[in-house]
Each structure stands twice: as C-alpha cells, then as structure tokens.
Design a protein around this motif. Sequence first.
Motif, PDB file in Angstrom:
ATOM      1  N   LEU A   1      -5.880  35.322   6.680  1.00 25.88           N
ATOM      2  CA  LEU A   1      -6.077  33.985   7.253  1.00 25.88           C
ATOM      3  C   LEU A   1      -4.822  33.139   7.083  1.00 25.88           C
ATOM      4  N   ARG A   2      -4.150  33.253   5.960  1.00 27.77           N
ATOM      5  CA  ARG A   2      -2.928  32.466   5.749  1.00 27.77           C
ATOM      6  C   ARG A   2      -1.853  32.834   6.757  1.00 27.77           C
ATOM      7  N   LEU A   3      -1.787  34.096   7.138  1.00 30.17           N
ATOM      8  CA  LEU A   3      -0.824  34.502   8.165  1.00 30.17           C
ATOM      9  C   LEU A   3      -1.280  34.086   9.565  1.00 30.17           C
ATOM     10  N   VAL A   4      -2.541  34.282   9.845  1.00 33.67           N
ATOM     11  CA  VAL A   4      -3.067  33.974  11.173  1.00 33.67           C
ATOM     12  C   VAL A   4      -3.027  32.482  11.454  1.00 33.67           C
ATOM     13  N   ASP A   5      -3.495  31.666  10.509  1.00 40.34           N
ATOM     14  CA  ASP A   5      -3.630  30.226  10.770  1.00 40.34           C
ATOM     15  C   ASP A   5      -3.636  29.426   9.471  1.00 40.34           C
ATOM     16  N   ALA A   6      -2.495  29.363   8.791  1.00 46.64           N
ATOM     17  CA  ALA A   6      -2.396  28.656   7.507  1.00 46.64           C
ATOM     18  C   ALA A   6      -2.824  27.190   7.589  1.00 46.64           C
ATOM     19  N   PRO A   7      -2.509  26.463   8.673  1.00 48.56           N
ATOM     20  CA  PRO A   7      -2.935  25.058   8.727  1.00 48.56           C
ATOM     21  C   PRO A   7      -4.455  24.862   8.697  1.00 48.56           C
ATOM     22  N   ARG A   8      -5.206  25.895   8.976  1.00 42.56           N
ATOM     23  CA  ARG A   8      -6.664  25.799   8.880  1.00 42.56           C
ATOM     24  C   ARG A   8      -7.083  25.505   7.440  1.00 42.56           C
ATOM     25  N   LEU A   9      -6.306  26.005   6.491  1.00 46.16           N
ATOM     26  CA  LEU A   9      -6.589  25.810   5.072  1.00 46.16           C
ATOM     27  C   LEU A   9      -5.903  24.579   4.502  1.00 46.16           C
ATOM     28  N   ASN A  10      -4.750  24.242   5.061  1.00 44.35           N
ATOM     29  CA  ASN A  10      -3.972  23.105   4.582  1.00 44.35           C
ATOM     30  C   ASN A  10      -3.234  22.502   5.771  1.00 44.35           C
ATOM     31  N   ALA A  11      -3.753  21.413   6.286  1.00 37.85           N
ATOM     32  CA  ALA A  11      -3.174  20.792   7.482  1.00 37.85           C
ATOM     33  C   ALA A  11      -1.734  20.340   7.275  1.00 37.85           C
ATOM     34  N   ALA A  12      -1.320  20.131   6.034  1.00 40.70           N
ATOM     35  CA  ALA A  12       0.031  19.644   5.756  1.00 40.70           C
ATOM     36  C   ALA A  12       1.033  20.778   5.504  1.00 40.70           C
ATOM     37  N   THR A  13       0.611  22.018   5.587  1.00 39.94           N
ATOM     38  CA  THR A  13       1.520  23.129   5.304  1.00 39.94           C
ATOM     39  C   THR A  13       2.654  23.194   6.324  1.00 39.94           C
ATOM     40  N   ILE A  14       3.789  23.709   5.878  1.00 38.37           N
ATOM     41  CA  ILE A  14       4.891  23.935   6.816  1.00 38.37           C
ATOM     42  C   ILE A  14       4.835  25.356   7.374  1.00 38.37           C
ATOM     43  N   MET A  15       3.921  26.169   6.853  1.00 37.95           N
ATOM     44  CA  MET A  15       3.782  27.538   7.347  1.00 37.95           C
ATOM     45  C   MET A  15       3.132  27.520   8.719  1.00 37.95           C
ATOM     46  N   PRO A  16       3.752  28.188   9.671  1.00 37.40           N
ATOM     47  CA  PRO A  16       3.185  28.196  11.018  1.00 37.40           C
ATOM     48  C   PRO A  16       1.968  29.110  11.143  1.00 37.40           C
ATOM     49  N   SER A  17       1.250  28.934  12.211  1.00 38.72           N
ATOM     50  CA  SER A  17       0.163  29.846  12.572  1.00 38.72           C
ATOM     51  C   SER A  17       0.807  31.014  13.317  1.00 38.72           C
ATOM     52  N   TYR A  18       0.817  32.176  12.716  1.00 39.29           N
ATOM     53  CA  TYR A  18       1.484  33.328  13.317  1.00 39.29           C
ATOM     54  C   TYR A  18       0.662  34.011  14.400  1.00 39.29           C
ATOM     55  N   TYR A  19      -0.637  33.717  14.455  1.00 36.89           N
ATOM     56  CA  TYR A  19      -1.494  34.411  15.421  1.00 36.89           C
ATOM     57  C   TYR A  19      -2.448  33.433  16.094  1.00 36.89           C
ATOM     58  N   ARG A  20      -1.991  32.236  16.306  1.00 35.50           N
ATOM     59  CA  ARG A  20      -2.797  31.226  16.989  1.00 35.50           C
ATOM     60  C   ARG A  20      -1.942  30.620  18.083  1.00 35.50           C
ATOM     61  N   VAL A  21      -2.546  30.325  19.211  1.00 34.42           N
ATOM     62  CA  VAL A  21      -1.772  29.746  20.309  1.00 34.42           C
ATOM     63  C   VAL A  21      -2.360  28.436  20.828  1.00 34.42           C
ATOM     64  N   ASP A  22      -3.599  28.128  20.467  1.00 35.68           N
ATOM     65  CA  ASP A  22      -4.233  26.918  20.986  1.00 35.68           C
ATOM     66  C   ASP A  22      -4.069  25.752  20.005  1.00 35.68           C
ATOM     67  N   GLY A  23      -4.028  24.550  20.532  1.00 34.40           N
ATOM     68  CA  GLY A  23      -3.988  23.355  19.711  1.00 34.40           C
ATOM     69  C   GLY A  23      -2.678  23.128  18.980  1.00 34.40           C
ATOM     70  N   LEU A  24      -1.622  23.809  19.374  1.00 39.12           N
ATOM     71  CA  LEU A  24      -0.325  23.643  18.727  1.00 39.12           C
ATOM     72  C   LEU A  24       0.500  22.597  19.462  1.00 39.12           C
ATOM     73  N   ASN A  25       1.319  21.876  18.723  1.00 40.20           N
ATOM     74  CA  ASN A  25       2.176  20.849  19.308  1.00 40.20           C
ATOM     75  C   ASN A  25       3.631  21.289  19.233  1.00 40.20           C
ATOM     76  N   ARG A  26       4.423  20.745  20.118  1.00 32.49           N
ATOM     77  CA  ARG A  26       5.868  20.978  20.107  1.00 32.49           C
ATOM     78  C   ARG A  26       6.219  22.458  20.135  1.00 32.49           C
ATOM     79  N   VAL A  27       5.653  23.185  21.067  1.00 35.84           N
ATOM     80  CA  VAL A  27       5.937  24.600  21.241  1.00 35.84           C
ATOM     81  C   VAL A  27       6.852  24.734  22.444  1.00 35.84           C
ATOM     82  N   GLY A  28       7.964  25.418  22.272  1.00 33.74           N
ATOM     83  CA  GLY A  28       8.909  25.623  23.364  1.00 33.74           C
ATOM     84  C   GLY A  28       8.265  26.355  24.528  1.00 33.74           C
ATOM     85  N   THR A  29       8.736  26.076  25.714  1.00 32.63           N
ATOM     86  CA  THR A  29       8.169  26.645  26.938  1.00 32.63           C
ATOM     87  C   THR A  29       8.090  28.166  26.892  1.00 32.63           C
TER      88      THR A  29
END
Length: 141
Positions: free
Chosen positions: A88-116
Amino acid sequence: MLAGALLALPGGTAAQELRSYAVVGDAIPFSLTGAAGDAARGRALVVERSSTCILCHSGPFPEQKFQGDLAPDLSGSSSRASEGQLRLRLVDAPRLNAATIMPSYYRVDGLNRVGTLWRGKPILSAEQIEDIVAYLMTLRE
C-alpha cells in the motif's frame, strides 16, 4: 520519494491498464499480479537512482555512494511492516499520510500537477511494485 524527480521516466508503464486491488485497513494484502515478485529485480529498481527509492531513502546498498536522507532507511523494512503494508505504501502512500512526499506509484486518479506525458500512467507497473515488495521483505533487522 520526490514526485518531481520521478517524472524523469516518461510513461514506462504507459501501455498497461491498472489492475484492481483491495485495501484492507492499512494494507493491500494480495499481490497486484497474483504472483510473488522477484527480489533481485526489486533490488535493482530500488537502487536505480533516476527513478525510485534511493532518491529519498537509504539502506543496505554499499555500492551506492549517495543515498537519500529525506525518508526512513529501508534497512529492516520487513521488521517494521507487513508485505501488504509495504504494498500500500508503494501503491498509494498519501492514502495513509496526506502530507507525505512519497508519490503514489500505482495510482493515476485524483493527482495534481502531473505532466502531460504522464497523465493516466502509473510510475511503476504492477510487476515492478511486486518486485520491490519482494525485495523489501528480504530486509530484516
């Protein structure tokens, strides 16, 4: 791991569709692929300076001269977290801690500031997630 630095890999998993998974508590208890990952491939991914873990984490990687110091040391990962918790920490770390700097490595929805070039694409494939989990599970204190 800093999301900005990780964006140096344009769409390595672009052709893949995300596989479904279930979060149970603070873990994803079952493999994303239905099979165990390969720890040797996982280690290679962890120490790949241009893409993943070592940018922010340190660990038992004597061949790597410069290791990150922004995040916890990966030594003993399996002593601190279960396989499902690591997944889960690799797939979507912000799910556990919204303030983490670790990205969601396997999530694509609900992300901000993602390059085209990276919109709608996970940073890592399901197989790569499982490989990293397999390697992290070998790290005991």
